[in-house]
Structure formats: C-alpha cells, structure tokens
Write an enzyme that holds these catalytic residues in place. Structure first.
Site, mmCIF file in Angstrom:
data_model
loop_
_atom_site.group_PDB
_atom_site.id
_atom_site.type_symbol
_atom_site.label_atom_id
_atom_site.label_comp_id
_atom_site.label_asym_id
_atom_site.label_seq_id
_atom_site.Cartn_x
_atom_site.Cartn_y
_atom_site.Cartn_z
ATOM 1 N N SER A 124 3.704 -3.237 -0.064
ATOM 2 C CA SER A 124 2.306 -3.165 -0.474
ATOM 3 C C SER A 124 1.402 -3.868 0.525
ATOM 4 O O SER A 124 0.202 -3.939 0.311
ATOM 5 C CB SER A 124 2.154 -3.777 -1.864
ATOM 6 O OG SER A 124 2.815 -5.008 -1.934
ATOM 7 N N HIS A 165 3.445 3.919 -0.391
ATOM 8 C CA HIS A 165 3.129 2.838 -1.333
ATOM 9 C C HIS A 165 2.681 3.402 -2.688
ATOM 10 O O HIS A 165 1.593 3.965 -2.796
ATOM 11 C CB HIS A 165 2.034 1.939 -0.720
ATOM 12 C CG HIS A 165 1.625 0.825 -1.616
ATOM 13 N ND1 HIS A 165 0.338 0.362 -1.685
ATOM 14 C CD2 HIS A 165 2.347 0.079 -2.498
ATOM 15 C CE1 HIS A 165 0.282 -0.613 -2.579
ATOM 16 N NE2 HIS A 165 1.474 -0.807 -3.081
ATOM 17 N N GLU A 192 -0.259 5.691 -1.411
ATOM 18 C CA GLU A 192 -0.795 5.476 -0.061
ATOM 19 C C GLU A 192 0.283 5.865 0.946
ATOM 20 O O GLU A 192 1.450 5.497 0.775
ATOM 21 C CB GLU A 192 -1.142 3.999 0.157
ATOM 22 C CG GLU A 192 -2.472 3.584 -0.391
ATOM 23 C CD GLU A 192 -2.777 2.124 -0.090
ATOM 24 O OE1 GLU A 192 -3.760 1.866 0.617
ATOM 25 O OE2 GLU A 192 -2.044 1.239 -0.567
ATOM 26 N N ASN A 229 -4.633 -2.655 -1.724
ATOM 27 C CA ASN A 229 -4.448 -4.097 -1.912
ATOM 28 C C ASN A 229 -5.387 -4.943 -1.062
ATOM 29 O O ASN A 229 -5.634 -6.100 -1.381
ATOM 30 C CB ASN A 229 -2.989 -4.477 -1.665
ATOM 31 C CG ASN A 229 -2.130 -4.024 -2.830
ATOM 32 O OD1 ASN A 229 -2.613 -3.907 -3.950
ATOM 33 N ND2 ASN A 229 -0.862 -3.764 -2.570
HETATM 34 N N1 CAA Z 1 5.850 5.283 -17.834
HETATM 35 C C1 CAA Z 1 5.434 6.378 -18.472
HETATM 36 N N2 CAA Z 1 4.320 6.428 -19.223
HETATM 37 C C2 CAA Z 1 3.605 5.295 -19.341
HETATM 38 C C3 CAA Z 1 3.993 4.092 -18.696
HETATM 39 C C4 CAA Z 1 5.163 4.130 -17.911
HETATM 40 N N3 CAA Z 1 5.600 3.038 -17.237
HETATM 41 N N4 CAA Z 1 3.070 3.135 -18.976
HETATM 42 C C5 CAA Z 1 2.158 3.719 -19.776
HETATM 43 N N5 CAA Z 1 2.468 5.012 -19.985
HETATM 44 C C6 CAA Z 1 1.711 5.995 -20.724
HETATM 45 C C7 CAA Z 1 1.796 5.739 -22.207
HETATM 46 O O1 CAA Z 1 2.754 6.555 -22.834
HETATM 47 C C8 CAA Z 1 0.393 6.026 -22.723
HETATM 48 O O2 CAA Z 1 0.230 7.319 -23.185
HETATM 49 P P1 CAA Z 1 -0.432 7.593 -24.621
HETATM 50 O O3 CAA Z 1 -1.674 6.761 -24.662
HETATM 51 O O4 CAA Z 1 -0.668 9.054 -24.632
HETATM 52 O O5 CAA Z 1 0.630 7.135 -25.560
HETATM 53 C C9 CAA Z 1 -0.499 5.932 -21.513
HETATM 54 O O6 CAA Z 1 0.336 5.854 -20.368
HETATM 55 C C10 CAA Z 1 -1.331 4.711 -21.666
HETATM 56 O O7 CAA Z 1 -0.482 3.587 -21.866
HETATM 57 P P2 CAA Z 1 -0.613 2.482 -23.005
HETATM 58 O O8 CAA Z 1 -1.135 3.082 -24.265
HETATM 59 O O9 CAA Z 1 0.653 1.702 -23.037
HETATM 60 O O10 CAA Z 1 -1.654 1.454 -22.501
HETATM 61 P P3 CAA Z 1 -3.027 1.636 -21.806
HETATM 62 O O11 CAA Z 1 -3.830 2.726 -22.368
HETATM 63 O O12 CAA Z 1 -3.550 0.267 -21.765
HETATM 64 O O13 CAA Z 1 -2.641 2.068 -20.313
HETATM 65 C C11 CAA Z 1 -2.133 1.496 -18.103
HETATM 66 C C12 CAA Z 1 -1.748 1.361 -19.563
HETATM 67 C C13 CAA Z 1 -1.963 2.950 -17.656
HETATM 68 C C14 CAA Z 1 -1.165 0.615 -17.343
HETATM 69 C C15 CAA Z 1 -3.638 1.059 -17.931
HETATM 70 O O14 CAA Z 1 -3.840 -0.182 -18.517
HETATM 71 C C16 CAA Z 1 -4.040 0.965 -16.477
HETATM 72 O O15 CAA Z 1 -4.355 1.954 -15.831
HETATM 73 N N6 CAA Z 1 -4.058 -0.268 -15.933
HETATM 74 C C17 CAA Z 1 -4.372 -0.519 -14.546
HETATM 75 C C18 CAA Z 1 -3.166 -0.232 -13.700
HETATM 76 C C19 CAA Z 1 -3.417 -0.477 -12.253
HETATM 77 O O16 CAA Z 1 -4.489 -0.850 -11.798
HETATM 78 N N7 CAA Z 1 -2.353 -0.258 -11.483
HETATM 79 C C20 CAA Z 1 -2.403 -0.479 -10.056
HETATM 80 C C21 CAA Z 1 -1.911 -1.842 -9.801
HETATM 81 S S1 CAA Z 1 -1.985 -2.183 -8.108
HETATM 82 C C22 CAA Z 1 -0.563 -1.637 -7.516
HETATM 83 O O17 CAA Z 1 0.316 -1.176 -8.170
HETATM 84 C C23 CAA Z 1 -0.432 -1.822 -6.065
HETATM 85 C C24 CAA Z 1 0.294 -3.031 -5.630
HETATM 86 O O18 CAA Z 1 0.992 -2.927 -4.652
HETATM 87 C C25 CAA Z 1 0.107 -4.342 -6.246
#
Ligand code: CAA
Length: 296
Positions: A124, A145, A157, A195
């Site tokens: 990352s 990524h 990415e 990032n």
């Molecule tokens: N696998 C499959 N499906 C998943 C899942 C997974 N790991 N996690 C969540 N889901 C699905 C769920 O089934 C859910 O579907 P329904 O609502 O239809 O049941 C949907 O996604 C939403 O999940 P939740 O209801 O559990 O929770 P939520 O609505 O709060 O969403 C989230 C969870 C998608 C994680 C949301 O909170 C989100 O987008 N958060 C931000 C994530 C983000 O910014 N990620 C990038 C991080 S940076 C990175 O990764 C780079 C790095 O190098 C650090």
C-alpha cells in the site's frame, strides 16, 4: 461470472490475512484457480472461514449463487509451502507492510515460480521499483493495490515500476477488469494515490484526538455526518490496522522527507501497546464487548 484473462489461470497469493484472503476470494469468484499461502495452517484455516463467511454475505445479497460459492471455495488451495506456487501464472504478495519481509518473499518466489509468471505486490506504500530489484524479472513486476474489504471495494490501484514492460501492464489491466473492478493508474511514489491522501487524513484525525480538539466519538461523527464518509477516520484506522497506518506514514515521512507526514505520537503509542484495531480487539475502539466503545 467473469472470464479469466487468457494465459493467467493459476494465481498465487502470499499471505492469508485480511488483504490476502480478500484477494483469494475475488480471484476464485472470477474463475481463477488460487493457491494461497501463509506460515501456519491455523492462519489458512481461519482465512478459509473468513472467505466462506464473506461469500455467504454475497449469496445472501443475491450477488452470487450457492453453486458459484461452492465452485469458488473449491478453487482455493491453501499451503504453507511456497514450492506449491510452481504452476502459478501470476503471484500477488500480500504480506505485512514491511519492506525487508516483502523482499525475502520475492527472493524465495523467484526460485519456485515459472519463468513466465508475473510477480506483483499488494503493497500500500512501498516502492515497486525497489521491490522489483530483488527479482529476476523487474519487467514482469507490478504493484496491484486492493482496498479493504476487497470483495466490496471497486477500486484497484495499478502501479508500474520503472522497468515494468507494456505487455505486463496490459495483462494486469485486463486482470483487474476480469475481477469486475476499476483500475486507477498511479505512479511509483510513496503510498501512490489513495494512501497518500487517506492516511495523512487519518493521522490528522489522531492529532485532533491527541491535542484534545475532539473525542473519538465526536471526531468520527464529525467526518461521517459532516463529509458523508461511510466510516469516521478513527473507525477506519482500526479497520485498516493501526500498524499498517503507521507503516504508511513512515514510508511517506522517509520517502518525501517532509515534516507534514510525521506520524502522530499517539498513533505510535497505540501500535507499541499492540492495540492495532479490529484485528487485535482494541484500537481507538474496544471491540471485545457487544458494541465497540472508545478506548479513551
Ligand atoms: N465481503 C463481502 N461482503 C461484504 C464484506 C466483505 N468483507 N464486508 C461488507 N460486505 C457487504 C455486506 O454484506 C453488506 O451488504 P448488505 O448491506 O446488502 O447486507 C454491505 O457490504 C455493507 O456492509 P455492512 O452492512 O457490514 O456495513 P456497512 O454498510 O457499514 O459497510 C463497508 C461496510 C463497506 C466496509 C463501509 O463501511 C465502507 O465502505 N467503509 C469504508 C471502507 C474504506 O474506506 N476502505 C478503504 C480503506 S483504505 C485501503 O484499503 C487501502 C490501504 O491500503 C490502507
């Protein structure tokens, strides 16, 4: 169901942690055979359980049929022996964000993978050009990524090292499309695009807490409701892993030599305490009870 890219049939994934198991998941759903490795069998077993649970979430949402779930699971083979990567056309390293560790993995991989295989890192933040130098094939080496949670997030990415050749880049672009994801192309500079922007924002949120400008709850509420982010920055830091956030800040600080990237001492302290976020049960929130509660 998507179709795998011709010539890429078997994909190796090194590391079965939260990124590795997500990467194995999406490749298996897209029809690739996957070999996923980790150091211990218990970690592989835990990863298979996570994959099973996440595939089931997709079945529950009608994104996947029960048959497709079973087929995807049957395509993933776990191993503790890198020698099992001998038939891989593409290997993606998804180990911890530690440069020396990643280099050791690539040094070991070149001994076992076929000459044709493309090597890639899910780093990352670390230089793709530098990682490629320890391999025998910098021209067939890329950064790919993924974002967490991998099965949900649309973006990947793609990062070329200085020596990456055009055919490799085009294959990797096609691979991303075959997973049903969108690629954003980033140049090989510290932490790439996502990032470079996201993690300093998280670090600033930790400074906001450290300086007493807001509580954990008010900082997360402010950013969720005030800027429509799905998670507040401290909740997101716990989700990514505080060790990963700190490692990325250090790469930015060292690589760009600008004090604006200095890691917040409070972030360092949490990592030193082993409070790494969700994966260890505690970070800015404590996850050990029914509901997460702030730890300060
Ligand atoms: N696998 C499959 N499906 C998943 C899942 C997974 N790991 N996690 C969540 N889901 C699905 C769920 O089934 C859910 O579907 P329904 O609502 O239809 O049941 C949907 O996604 C939403 O999940 P939740 O209801 O559990 O929770 P939520 O609505 O709060 O969403 C989230 C969870 C998608 C994680 C949301 O909170 C989100 O987008 N958060 C931000 C994530 C983000 O910014 N990620 C990038 C991080 S940076 C990175 O990764 C780079 C790095 O190098 C650090």
């Amino acid at each position: 169901m998507s179709t795998p890219v011709p010539g890429i049939e078997t994909v190796g994934v090194v590391g079965a942690g939260q990124m590795g198991n997500g990467i194995a998941h999406v490749f298996a759903v897209a029809g690739y055979d996957v070999v996923m490795s980790d150091l211990e069998q218990e970690r592989l077993d835990a990863a298979m359980e996570v994959i099973d649970g996440n595939l089931q979430r997709q079945v529950n949402r009608d994104l996947l049929s029960v048959e497709d779930k079973a087929a995807a699971l049957s395509r993933i083979k776990g191993t503790t022996d890198l020698a099992d990567f001998g038939s891989c056309d593409l290997v993606i390293e998804a180990a911890a964000e530690v440069e020396a560790l990643k280099k050791d993995i690539f040094r070991a991989l070149v001994e076992v993978v076929p000459e044709r295989a493309i090597l890639a890192s899910n780093t990352s933040s670390i230089s793709i050009t530098r990682l490629a130098t320890v391999t025998d094939r910098p021209e067939r080496f890329m950064g790919i990524h993924f974002m967490n949670p991998v099965p949900v997030m649309k973006l990947v990415e793609l990062i070329r090292g200085i020596a990456t050749d055009e055919p490799t880049f085009e294959i990797m672009r096609a691979v991303v499309a075959s997973l049903g994801k969108e690629a954003a192309i980033a140049e090989d500079f510290p932490a790439f695009i996502v990032n470079r922007i996201l993690v300093p924002m998280i670090n600033e949120a930790v400074y906001t807490l450290y300086e007493g400008v807001g509580t954990v709850e008010s900082i997360d509420k402010a950013m969720k409701l005030g800027t429509n982010h799905p998670m507040g920055p401290l909740e997101l830091a716990d989700f990514i892993g505080l060790d990963t956030c700190l490692a990325i800040m250090n790469v930015l600080h060292d690589g760009l030599a600008d004090t604006k990237y200095r890691p917040c001492p409070l972030l360092v302290k949490y990592v030193e305490a082993g409070w790494l976020g969700r994966k260890t049960g505690r970070g800015f929130y404590d996850y050990r009870g029914e509901e997460p509660v702030p730890t300060r």
